[in-house]
Scaffold this motif. Structure first.
Motif, PDB file in Angstrom:
ATOM      1  N   VAL A   1       0.831  -1.202   0.000  1.00  0.00           N
ATOM      2  CA  VAL A   1       0.000   0.000   0.000  1.00  0.00           C
ATOM      3  C   VAL A   1       0.868   1.256   0.000  1.00  0.00           C
ATOM      4  O   VAL A   1       0.617   2.203  -0.757  1.00  0.00           O
ATOM      5  CB  VAL A   1      -0.958   0.005   1.204  1.00  0.00           C
ATOM      6  CG1 VAL A   1      -1.692   1.345   1.303  1.00  0.00           C
ATOM      7  CG2 VAL A   1      -1.967  -1.121   1.087  1.00  0.00           C
ATOM      8  N   ARG A   2       1.876   1.280   0.848  1.00  0.00           N
ATOM      9  CA  ARG A   2       2.749   2.463   0.908  1.00  0.00           C
ATOM     10  C   ARG A   2       3.406   2.725  -0.454  1.00  0.00           C
ATOM     11  O   ARG A   2       3.463   3.871  -0.926  1.00  0.00           O
ATOM     12  CB  ARG A   2       3.815   2.289   1.983  1.00  0.00           C
ATOM     13  CG  ARG A   2       3.288   2.392   3.411  1.00  0.00           C
ATOM     14  CD  ARG A   2       4.406   2.360   4.429  1.00  0.00           C
ATOM     15  NE  ARG A   2       3.898   2.376   5.790  1.00  0.00           N
ATOM     16  CZ  ARG A   2       3.551   3.478   6.447  1.00  0.00           C
ATOM     17  NH1 ARG A   2       3.659   4.662   5.853  1.00  0.00           N
ATOM     18  NH2 ARG A   2       3.103   3.405   7.682  1.00  0.00           N
ATOM     19  N   ALA A   3       3.887   1.666  -1.084  1.00  0.00           N
ATOM     20  CA  ALA A   3       4.534   1.823  -2.382  1.00  0.00           C
ATOM     21  C   ALA A   3       3.534   2.286  -3.436  1.00  0.00           C
ATOM     22  O   ALA A   3       3.815   3.191  -4.231  1.00  0.00           O
ATOM     23  CB  ALA A   3       5.188   0.514  -2.806  1.00  0.00           C
ATOM     24  N   ALA A   4       2.349   1.682  -3.435  1.00  0.00           N
ATOM     25  CA  ALA A   4       1.336   2.028  -4.436  1.00  0.00           C
ATOM     26  C   ALA A   4       0.886   3.476  -4.293  1.00  0.00           C
ATOM     27  O   ALA A   4       0.744   4.196  -5.292  1.00  0.00           O
ATOM     28  CB  ALA A   4       0.143   1.080  -4.318  1.00  0.00           C
ATOM     29  N   LYS A   5       0.663   3.917  -3.072  1.00  0.00           N
ATOM     30  CA  LYS A   5       0.229   5.298  -2.873  1.00  0.00           C
ATOM     31  C   LYS A   5       1.330   6.281  -3.263  1.00  0.00           C
ATOM     32  O   LYS A   5       1.046   7.362  -3.803  1.00  0.00           O
ATOM     33  CB  LYS A   5      -0.216   5.510  -1.428  1.00  0.00           C
ATOM     34  CG  LYS A   5      -1.554   4.844  -1.102  1.00  0.00           C
ATOM     35  CD  LYS A   5      -1.995   5.095   0.323  1.00  0.00           C
ATOM     36  CE  LYS A   5      -2.519   6.490   0.551  1.00  0.00           C
ATOM     37  NZ  LYS A   5      -3.864   6.708   0.001  1.00  0.00           N
ATOM     38  N   SER A   6       2.579   5.917  -3.005  1.00  0.00           N
ATOM     39  CA  SER A   6       3.682   6.804  -3.398  1.00  0.00           C
ATOM     40  C   SER A   6       3.798   6.916  -4.915  1.00  0.00           C
ATOM     41  O   SER A   6       4.322   7.905  -5.435  1.00  0.00           O
ATOM     42  CB  SER A   6       5.003   6.296  -2.811  1.00  0.00           C
ATOM     43  OG  SER A   6       5.442   5.121  -3.472  1.00  0.00           O
TER      44      SER A   6
ATOM     45  N   PHE B   1      -4.691   1.829   9.552  1.00  0.00           N
ATOM     46  CA  PHE B   1      -4.598   2.190   8.140  1.00  0.00           C
ATOM     47  C   PHE B   1      -5.343   3.494   7.864  1.00  0.00           C
ATOM     48  O   PHE B   1      -4.841   4.364   7.151  1.00  0.00           O
ATOM     49  CB  PHE B   1      -5.177   1.064   7.269  1.00  0.00           C
ATOM     50  CG  PHE B   1      -4.167   0.025   6.863  1.00  0.00           C
ATOM     51  CD1 PHE B   1      -3.938  -0.252   5.525  1.00  0.00           C
ATOM     52  CD2 PHE B   1      -3.450  -0.693   7.813  1.00  0.00           C
ATOM     53  CE1 PHE B   1      -3.017  -1.215   5.138  1.00  0.00           C
ATOM     54  CE2 PHE B   1      -2.528  -1.663   7.445  1.00  0.00           C
ATOM     55  CZ  PHE B   1      -2.306  -1.922   6.094  1.00  0.00           C
ATOM     56  N   LEU B   2      -6.531   3.640   8.423  1.00  0.00           N
ATOM     57  CA  LEU B   2      -7.338   4.819   8.148  1.00  0.00           C
ATOM     58  C   LEU B   2      -6.715   6.099   8.696  1.00  0.00           C
ATOM     59  O   LEU B   2      -6.896   7.179   8.121  1.00  0.00           O
ATOM     60  CB  LEU B   2      -8.742   4.643   8.727  1.00  0.00           C
ATOM     61  CG  LEU B   2      -9.640   3.634   8.002  1.00  0.00           C
ATOM     62  CD1 LEU B   2     -10.907   3.373   8.812  1.00  0.00           C
ATOM     63  CD2 LEU B   2     -10.001   4.136   6.612  1.00  0.00           C
ATOM     64  N   LYS B   3      -5.973   5.983   9.778  1.00  0.00           N
ATOM     65  CA  LYS B   3      -5.392   7.168  10.413  1.00  0.00           C
ATOM     66  C   LYS B   3      -4.042   7.563   9.837  1.00  0.00           C
ATOM     67  O   LYS B   3      -3.525   8.644  10.162  1.00  0.00           O
ATOM     68  CB  LYS B   3      -5.269   6.937  11.925  1.00  0.00           C
ATOM     69  CG  LYS B   3      -6.609   6.954  12.647  1.00  0.00           C
ATOM     70  CD  LYS B   3      -6.436   6.883  14.152  1.00  0.00           C
ATOM     71  CE  LYS B   3      -7.771   7.053  14.859  1.00  0.00           C
ATOM     72  NZ  LYS B   3      -7.626   7.017  16.340  1.00  0.00           N
ATOM     73  N   ASP B   4      -3.465   6.727   8.987  1.00  0.00           N
ATOM     74  CA  ASP B   4      -2.149   6.993   8.395  1.00  0.00           C
ATOM     75  C   ASP B   4      -2.354   7.382   6.935  1.00  0.00           C
ATOM     76  O   ASP B   4      -2.815   6.572   6.125  1.00  0.00           O
ATOM     77  CB  ASP B   4      -1.276   5.742   8.505  1.00  0.00           C
ATOM     78  CG  ASP B   4       0.164   5.989   8.065  1.00  0.00           C
ATOM     79  OD1 ASP B   4       0.396   6.919   7.269  1.00  0.00           O
ATOM     80  OD2 ASP B   4       1.048   5.226   8.502  1.00  0.00           O
ATOM     81  N   GLN B   5      -2.027   8.603   6.587  1.00  0.00           N
ATOM     82  CA  GLN B   5      -2.269   9.087   5.227  1.00  0.00           C
ATOM     83  C   GLN B   5      -1.543   8.253   4.183  1.00  0.00           C
ATOM     84  O   GLN B   5      -2.018   8.114   3.051  1.00  0.00           O
ATOM     85  CB  GLN B   5      -1.838  10.552   5.120  1.00  0.00           C
ATOM     86  CG  GLN B   5      -2.386  11.261   3.892  1.00  0.00           C
ATOM     87  CD  GLN B   5      -2.186  12.759   3.965  1.00  0.00           C
ATOM     88  OE1 GLN B   5      -1.337  13.249   4.699  1.00  0.00           O
ATOM     89  NE2 GLN B   5      -2.970  13.504   3.196  1.00  0.00           N
ATOM     90  N   ALA B   6      -0.417   7.677   4.570  1.00  0.00           N
ATOM     91  CA  ALA B   6       0.352   6.859   3.633  1.00  0.00           C
ATOM     92  C   ALA B   6      -0.235   5.463   3.454  1.00  0.00           C
ATOM     93  O   ALA B   6       0.217   4.700   2.594  1.00  0.00           O
ATOM     94  CB  ALA B   6       1.802   6.754   4.097  1.00  0.00           C
ATOM     95  N   LEU B   7      -1.246   5.119   4.255  1.00  0.00           N
ATOM     96  CA  LEU B   7      -1.865   3.797   4.189  1.00  0.00           C
ATOM     97  C   LEU B   7      -3.367   3.852   3.902  1.00  0.00           C
ATOM     98  O   LEU B   7      -3.955   2.851   3.492  1.00  0.00           O
ATOM     99  CB  LEU B   7      -1.670   3.046   5.519  1.00  0.00           C
ATOM    100  CG  LEU B   7      -0.271   2.558   5.862  1.00  0.00           C
ATOM    101  CD1 LEU B   7      -0.248   2.007   7.287  1.00  0.00           C
ATOM    102  CD2 LEU B   7       0.176   1.487   4.887  1.00  0.00           C
TER     103      LEU B   7
END
Length: 250
Positions: free
Chosen positions: A91-96, A116-122
């Motif tokens: 998820v982190r890689a995909a969002k980046s 996950f919901l509270k971390d913008q990168a996730l």
């Protein structure tokens, strides 16, 4: 951030038009699940088997890098994606890389979901949660024998608490960014069950009721269960729409 490993941990559908519409997306189905839904057809994933066709997080990310100018979405399912240690790295890689993320969950892991919901990168852009049955039948998702009353009560209580917390978390998202889904399996989703499930959801829920296909079931006995007729499905839909106007058949 967890390491990007070469452990074979998921099935990758490289291109999909159906897993995250309207996006042209890749879809990843992770191994491992904490439930044993008797009608589940992803048996090898749920039971964490090794089989040909599995890929690693590193391979998934490599595919996303290569296709970033073609694909716009990534759908994550399972098994239960929130339990797989590779999910976070993917998820982190995909969002980046600019991908929109859709996450499917069974709702049994509210702590992971909240993280996950509270971390913008996730944080996923879209969430789809399965509502499998009514609170009194949750034990049937764990493979508990019918005569084990103490175990039934234990799992009903635990899963009900977790599922309600997940519904609460997902309900905080905009209505257009979330959905709930129920497979109309006769032993798990009769009229009374539908009424009880509908009472758990927000009134503005998008709730899809889908036809049960008795094939490749985790519990082979479910392959002998006849699906509801179209007329019976319509009756169940009417029951759902008493509380959730946005319920529909899909």
């Amino acid at each position: 951030m967890p390491p990007v490993t070469e452990e074979k941990t998921a099935v990758l559908r490289k291109t999909s038009l159906v897993d995250f519409p309207p996006h042209l997306s890749a879809a990843v189905f992770f191994r491992g699940c904490n439930l044993r839904c008797p009608y589940c057809y992803n048996t090898d994933l749920v039971l964490n088997h090794d089989f040909e066709g599995l890929v690693s997080a590193k391979e998934i990310i490599s595919h996303l890098e290569k296709r970033r100018n073609v694909l716009t979405g990534l759908a994550l399912s399972g098994g239960e994606a929130l339990l797989n240690p590779a999910t976070e790295a993917v998820v982190r890689a995909a969002k980046s890389l600019g991908y929109k993320i859709k996450l499917d969950t069974n709702g049994s892991c509210p702590a992971q979901l909240e993280r996950f919901l509270k971390d913008q990168a996730l944080s996923p852009d879209y969430l789809a949660m399965d509502i499998k049955t009514s609170p009194k039948k949750l034990w049937m998702l764990m493979g508990v024998p019918e005569n084990e009353e103490e175990q039934k009560e234990k799992f009903n209580s635990l899963l009900d608490k977790n599922i309600r917390k997940s519904i609460e978390l997902i309900s905080e998202m905009p209505a257009q960014n979330r959905e709930w889904r129920t497979v109309l399996v006769p032993p798990l989703a009769n009229r009374e069950d539908i009424a009880q499930m509908s009472a758990m959801l927000p009134k503005d829920a998008v709730w899809y009721l889908t036809t049960f296909a008795p094939q490749h079931c985790l519990n082979p006995a479910y392959q002998r269960i006849a699906p509801y007729s179209p007329e019976q499905e319509e009756e169940l839909l009417k029951e759902a729409q008493k509380t959730i106007p946005g319920a529909s058949l899909r």
